[in-house]
Design a protein around this motif. Structure first.
Motif, PDB file in Angstrom:
ATOM      1  N   UNK A 170      -2.199 -13.846 -24.862  1.00 56.46           N
ATOM      2  CA  UNK A 170      -1.692 -14.883 -23.954  1.00 56.46           C
ATOM      3  C   UNK A 170      -0.214 -14.642 -23.648  1.00 56.46           C
ATOM      4  N   UNK A 171       0.544 -14.307 -24.662  1.00 59.97           N
ATOM      5  CA  UNK A 171       1.984 -14.075 -24.496  1.00 59.97           C
ATOM      6  C   UNK A 171       2.222 -12.836 -23.633  1.00 59.97           C
ATOM      7  N   UNK A 172       1.475 -11.753 -23.905  1.00 62.26           N
ATOM      8  CA  UNK A 172       1.642 -10.534 -23.116  1.00 62.26           C
ATOM      9  C   UNK A 172       1.230 -10.759 -21.656  1.00 62.26           C
ATOM     10  N   UNK A 173       0.212 -11.573 -21.443  1.00 64.38           N
ATOM     11  CA  UNK A 173      -0.205 -11.878 -20.070  1.00 64.38           C
ATOM     12  C   UNK A 173       0.888 -12.640 -19.328  1.00 64.38           C
ATOM     13  N   UNK A 174       1.581 -13.521 -20.038  1.00 62.98           N
ATOM     14  CA  UNK A 174       2.687 -14.252 -19.420  1.00 62.98           C
ATOM     15  C   UNK A 174       3.812 -13.292 -19.031  1.00 62.98           C
ATOM     16  N   UNK A 175       4.159 -12.349 -19.915  1.00 68.22           N
ATOM     17  CA  UNK A 175       5.187 -11.358 -19.585  1.00 68.22           C
ATOM     18  C   UNK A 175       4.740 -10.471 -18.430  1.00 68.22           C
ATOM     19  N   UNK A 176       3.463 -10.110 -18.423  1.00 70.44           N
ATOM     20  CA  UNK A 176       2.942  -9.222 -17.398  1.00 70.44           C
ATOM     21  C   UNK A 176       3.020  -9.856 -16.004  1.00 70.44           C
ATOM     22  N   UNK A 177       2.959 -11.176 -15.957  1.00 70.39           N
ATOM     23  CA  UNK A 177       3.046 -11.847 -14.660  1.00 70.39           C
ATOM     24  C   UNK A 177       4.455 -11.808 -14.079  1.00 70.39           C
ATOM     25  N   UNK A 178       5.438 -11.455 -14.912  1.00 65.86           N
ATOM     26  CA  UNK A 178       6.834 -11.406 -14.457  1.00 65.86           C
ATOM     27  C   UNK A 178       7.324  -9.984 -14.215  1.00 65.86           C
ATOM     28  N   UNK A 179       6.900  -9.081 -15.099  1.00 71.21           N
ATOM     29  CA  UNK A 179       7.403  -7.713 -15.011  1.00 71.21           C
ATOM     30  C   UNK A 179       6.483  -6.794 -15.796  1.00 71.21           C
ATOM     31  N   UNK A 180       6.773  -5.514 -15.742  1.00 69.33           N
ATOM     32  CA  UNK A 180       5.980  -4.549 -16.503  1.00 69.33           C
ATOM     33  C   UNK A 180       6.252  -4.720 -17.998  1.00 69.33           C
ATOM     34  N   UNK A 181       5.198  -4.619 -18.776  1.00 68.30           N
ATOM     35  CA  UNK A 181       5.312  -4.784 -20.226  1.00 68.30           C
ATOM     36  C   UNK A 181       5.554  -3.420 -20.868  1.00 68.30           C
ATOM     37  N   UNK A 182       6.594  -3.345 -21.679  1.00 65.54           N
ATOM     38  CA  UNK A 182       6.957  -2.089 -22.334  1.00 65.54           C
ATOM     39  C   UNK A 182       6.404  -2.064 -23.755  1.00 65.54           C
ATOM     40  N   UNK A 183       6.343  -0.883 -24.374  1.00 68.39           N
ATOM     41  CA  UNK A 183       5.932  -0.817 -25.787  1.00 68.39           C
ATOM     42  C   UNK A 183       6.797  -1.668 -26.697  1.00 68.39           C
ATOM     43  N   UNK A 184       8.080  -1.757 -26.367  1.00 67.14           N
ATOM     44  CA  UNK A 184       8.961  -2.603 -27.170  1.00 67.14           C
ATOM     45  C   UNK A 184       8.551  -4.068 -27.074  1.00 67.14           C
ATOM     46  N   UNK A 185       8.140  -4.488 -25.867  1.00 67.21           N
ATOM     47  CA  UNK A 185       7.652  -5.858 -25.699  1.00 67.21           C
ATOM     48  C   UNK A 185       6.439  -6.104 -26.585  1.00 67.21           C
ATOM     49  N   UNK A 186       5.539  -5.140 -26.608  1.00 69.48           N
ATOM     50  CA  UNK A 186       4.318  -5.315 -27.384  1.00 69.48           C
ATOM     51  C   UNK A 186       4.624  -5.457 -28.879  1.00 69.48           C
ATOM     52  N   UNK A 187       5.516  -4.635 -29.367  1.00 64.25           N
ATOM     53  CA  UNK A 187       5.882  -4.709 -30.779  1.00 64.25           C
ATOM     54  C   UNK A 187       6.550  -6.046 -31.091  1.00 64.25           C
ATOM     55  N   UNK A 188       7.475  -6.459 -30.217  1.00 65.53           N
ATOM     56  CA  UNK A 188       8.181  -7.718 -30.449  1.00 65.53           C
ATOM     57  C   UNK A 188       7.260  -8.919 -30.399  1.00 65.53           C
ATOM     58  N   UNK A 189       6.345  -8.938 -29.422  1.00 66.69           N
ATOM     59  CA  UNK A 189       5.412 -10.061 -29.301  1.00 66.69           C
ATOM     60  C   UNK A 189       4.443 -10.078 -30.477  1.00 66.69           C
TER      61      UNK A 189
END
Length: 529
Positions: free
Chosen positions: A292-311
């Motif tokens: 759910x959190x990654x989908x929210x980020x994806x709606x704003x911008x491209x999701x990076x590997x760093x985003x995935x680790x942090x989330x």
């Protein structure tokens, strides 16, 4: 000039009178049923033992002889009225003819639940076990090491004696809540049960807000969500009248999920951490918040590997921190893990491993005498392994977006329900509070109605079970099927047509059939109006 003023005209009858909303007949019928069911518990339910309160109130004759028979009639008459009202409202929703709006539906839930706050604990003695474990803690013992029997008294007398020597399986927040209740009520069982119910009703209040919000988020019906879960007579009877901690857990589970899907994953995880701190099963939904959190980020911008680790780290750490905080406040570590093993004492065929154990022992009986207690560890062990693999698969399978993640969490809860060692009727809230986010087809709602009515009957108000009695089980199955069919049409057994034929009653519209003479000569045209 005539200066006299003309007499004012009399207002039309009812012209200026404020119109009052008329009570919905099915809502009133359900309220009457709730009142009857609650009154009936004073003769049938799990009355505190070695306690003279009912005798002092003059209600002791209600618990034996003809009084108990009267209580039986009142209780099951109330349950029948609630089921009829519930099914009628559900059928009206299905046909888009329900006149109860969302606000009225919420008030109907409150009205049906209110009488049950004053009922005797019914269908289970678990609420006495909550108080007994908290009283042990209040006396300086560790409820994760010492059972309620370490402090004999009216609370221990009232609980199911099979649990008196067992340790607590409950997570830290709920133990803290129960400790606060006995701190106020002391050994007064009646006050302790009442205060526990008031706290558990927080979960009902959270669900009244969260379930419609969750349903609206995914295009489902908010009114149907409240009808299927909170107006459900089985769940009201078990969770409110029975006073089970799942009512509080489901409130935080629903609220956490609703907040997370609204674009606020951090507060959602905090609420889910609270839910898991009440009962650990709620933690099954937490990993799905990652998607759910990654989908929210994806709606704003491209999701990076760093985003995935942090989330991923935040999804794991936030609810863990909440759970850890309550663990520190309680100061007893994670001893509740030891208490979870006591669930194996519950044996009923409503989970697949236990059902398969029953079947294996029965089929093998002509060839090899296997005690059920020898078979269950094997079938339950296999079920646990399958469940672990299935949960991981569901988490990975439902990763596409927010909608998919909530669906995956609902399926994961259902998997737990079916594959854990033992299942009890009120555990169905784990699945329903998430499944209502989606427009469930009529057949799925019929299954819920069938299961709810079946469990309402086979689990008896005095904590016994009639599932192993063929006649009673057949009656329960038949009534459950009838209720499910009634969700589709009003008279599935065609009793109305049979009654009209038997008593020569005219058509429903009140018109009288014409006699042959009145119909005119044979072959004539239609009569003039």
């Amino acid at each position: 000039m005539d200066t006299s003023r003309p007499a004012p005209e009399a207002p039309a009858v009812g012209a200026d009178r404020p119109t009052r909303p008329r009570p919905h007949p099915d809502a009133v019928l359900g309220l009457l049923g709730s009142l009857m069911l609650s009154v009936g518990t004073y003769g049938l339910a799990d009355i505190p033992r070695n306690d003279a309160t009912l005798a002092d109130l003059g209600l002791a004759p209600f618990t034996y002889g003809h009084g108990k028979t009267l209580a039986w009639l009142i209780f099951w008459g109330g349950a029948l009225a609630m089921v009829i009202a519930w099914v009628r409202i559900g059928r009206a929703l299905n046909l888009h003819r329900c006149t109860l709006d969302l606000r009225a539906m919420r008030w109907t839930v409150v009205a049906w639940a209110a009488p049950m706050v004053f009922a005797i604990p019914v269908f289970s003695r678990d609420v006495y076990a909550y108080l007994g474990q908290a009283m042990v803690l209040a006396q300086g013992f560790d409820p994760y090491l010492d059972g309620p029997a370490h402090h004999p008294g009216p609370i221990v007398d009232s609980m199911a004696q099979i649990w008196a020597p067992t340790t607590s399986p409950y997570t830290p927040l709920f133990v803290l809540i129960a400790r606060g209740v006995v701190g106020v009520a002391g050994e007064n069982v009646w006050l302790g049960v009442f205060l526990m119910r008031l706290i558990l009703l927080i979960g009902l209040g959270l669900c009244l807000w969260a379930l419609p919000a969750l349903a609206a988020r995914f295009g489902s019906s908010s009114r149907t969500a409240l009808w299927l879960v909170l107006l459900n007579p089985m769940l009201l009877a078990h969770l409110v009248a029975g006073a089970h901690l799942e009512l509080l857990m489901m409130g935080f589970l629903a609220a956490g999920t609703a907040v997370a899907v609204s674009g606020r994953p951090v507060p959602g995880l905090l609420l889910l951490g609270v839910a898991a701190s009440i009962k650990i099963t709620a933690a099954v939904a937490i990993p799905f918040v990652l998607w759910i959190w990654l989908d929210r980020l994806r709606s704003r911008r491209a999701v990076t590997p760093r985003d995935r680790v942090g989330v991923f780290a935040a999804t794991a750490l936030i609810p863990t921190a909440v759970f850890g905080l309550f663990t520190v406040l309680l100061g007893l570590g994670v001893g509740w893990l030891h208490g979870l093993a006591w669930a194996s004492r519950i044996i009923n065929p409503f989970s697949l491993p236990t059902l398969i154990g029953h079947i294996v022992a029965y089929v093998a009986a002509p060839f090899h005498v296997w005690n059920l207690q020898e078979v269950l560890p094997v079938t339950r062990g296999i079920g646990s392994v399958v469940l672990a693999v299935l949960l991981v698969w569901l988490w990975w399978r439902f990763r596409a977006d927010t909608r998919s993640a909530v669906a995956g969490a609902a399926w994961a809860m259902l998997a737990v329900l079916l594959l854990e060692p033992s299942t009890l009727p009120w555990y169905y809230v784990w699945t329903l509070v998430l499944a209502i986010a989606f427009p469930l087809p009529l057949w799925a709602r019929q299954i819920v109605v069938w299961a709810s009515v079946l469990f309402l009957i086979v689990f008896q108000p005095d904590d016994s079970i009639v599932f192993y009695k063929p006649v009673e089980s057949l009656i329960a199955l038949s009534l459950a099927v009838l209720a499910a069919l009634s969700l589709r049409r009003a008279d599935p057994l065609r009793l109305g047509a049979a009654a009209r034929w038997a008593f020569a009653v005219g058509p429903r519209d009140g018109s009288t059939p014409q006699t042959p003479a009145a119909a005119g000569p044979a072959g004539g045209g239609a009569a003039h109006d």
